[in-house]
Design an enzyme around this catalytic site. Structure first.
Site, PDB file in Angstrom:
ATOM      1  NE  ARG A 165      10.290   6.025  11.930  1.00 48.14           N
ATOM      2  CZ  ARG A 165       9.424   6.107  10.927  1.00 48.14           C
ATOM      3  NH1 ARG A 165       8.415   6.026  12.190  1.00 48.14           N
ATOM      4  NH2 ARG A 165       9.381   5.018  10.136  1.00 48.14           N
ATOM      5  CG  HIS A 201       9.302   4.442   4.523  1.00 48.49           C
ATOM      6  ND1 HIS A 201       9.504   4.648   5.358  1.00 48.49           N
ATOM      7  CD2 HIS A 201       7.302   4.153   5.412  1.00 48.49           C
ATOM      8  CE1 HIS A 201       8.770   4.329   6.664  1.00 48.49           C
ATOM      9  NE2 HIS A 201       7.859   3.561   6.790  1.00 48.49           N
ATOM     10  CG  HIS A 237       4.001   0.545   5.260  1.00 48.12           C
ATOM     11  ND1 HIS A 237       3.968   0.079   6.840  1.00 48.12           N
ATOM     12  CD2 HIS A 237       5.079   1.754   6.211  1.00 48.12           C
ATOM     13  CE1 HIS A 237       4.887   1.167   7.787  1.00 48.12           C
ATOM     14  NE2 HIS A 237       5.084   1.920   6.781  1.00 48.12           N
ATOM     15  CB  CYS A 261       1.416   3.872  11.470  1.00 50.22           C
ATOM     16  SG  CYS A 261       1.063   6.186  12.490  1.00 50.22           S
TER      17      CYS A 261
END
Length: 285
Positions: A11, A201, A203, A234
């Protein structure tokens, strides 16, 4: 201690690549990750394919990825329409995502934070049979609004909690939040919701994601998202960096003596497959 890893390359990883990966290839990637010992996958995103064409074919992907036993596959949705699509496709676990910041919410979801949360809460109420996680984007830093105060993050957690959700994933969408900022915000929301389960989550803009993992583990956090190969970003967050790489996270945890159930060699094979799939995929037009 054992941590729970969710690989999000199918995803978050693929949504930021300038190519279209066929559903069959996404399913093959999922199979290779499961063969390496990954037991949780974020398999698909039920968003408008006109805005994120890389996520087209979500229904086919979800139908084909390995599921059952210890293997769990979740889907992502930004609104009630996405939730309903995911449920119709057979998703038993859905991450309902809202931003903590208004600037990113308008760019990513096309509406303000309050409207996005009300829409998602209505969809959650419609589907008590689904295990929902609340994913909160730009939980710490927003590309449009700057640093996100812990109080703003808490307001989003509060709204999801009123909808009945007890599991939360807080996203450092840009990958720029230092560990101490992440821990400060975590402390605020955990104090307000001591019975909820929080994960991260991450990055990795400045190579600090593993330091954040270490600090979070010391604080009792045991759920982390990562992406094989470090792919991701994103499309609606300028400056977003790739995800914390699953292989780096696994190696780091193993070096600390924390088991993951992942075979590092087999994971390398899966990453090689991802690279080959991306190399032959059709470019975005």
């Amino acid at each position: 201690m054992r941590v729970t890893l969710t690989d999000v390359v199918l995803r978050d990883g693929l949504q930021d690549e300038p190519v279209l990966v066929a559903p069959a290839d996404r399913i093959a990637i999922a199979e290779s990750l499961v063969a390496a010992g990954i037991r949780r996958l974020e398999a698909a995103s039920f968003v408008d394919p006109r805005r994120v064409p890389q996520m087209a074919g979500a229904e086919e992907v979800l139908a084909g990825v390995p599921r059952g036993g210890e293997v769990r596959c979740s889907a992502l949705a930004l609104n009630a329409r996405g939730v309903r699509r995911a449920v119709a496709a057979g998703a038993a676990e859905i991450t309902a995502v809202s931003s903590a910041s208004g600037g990113h919410s308008r760019a990513n979801a096309g509406r303000d934070v309050g409207s996005a949360l009300d829409d998602l809460a209505a969809a959650v109420a419609e589907h008590p049979e689904v295990a929902f996680t609340a994913g909160i984007a730009t939980a710490f830093v927003c590309p449009f609004d700057g640093d996100v105060p812990p109080e703003a993050l808490l307001a989003v957690v509060d709204r999801f909690a009123r909808a009945g959700i007890r599991r939360f994933g807080l996203a450092d969408t840009l990958g720029t939040a230092p560990p101490e900022q992440v821990l400060r915000s975590l402390e605020v929301v955990r104090q307000a919701h001591p019975d909820a389960e929080f994960g991260l989550h991450l990055h990795n803009a400045h190579g600090r994601a593993l330091s954040t993992v270490d600090a979070a583990i010391e604080a009792g956090i045991t759920r982390f998202d990562s992406a094989a190969g470090g792919y991701g970003g994103c499309p609606f967050a300028p400056g977003a960096h790739g995800n914390l790489a699953t292989e780096a996270l696994v190696a780091h945890l193993h070096a600390r003596g924390i088991p993951t159930g992942v075979d590092e060699r087999a994971l390398d094979d899966a990453i090689g497959l991802i690279a080959r799939v991306l190399a032959r995929a059709s470019p975005l037009t």
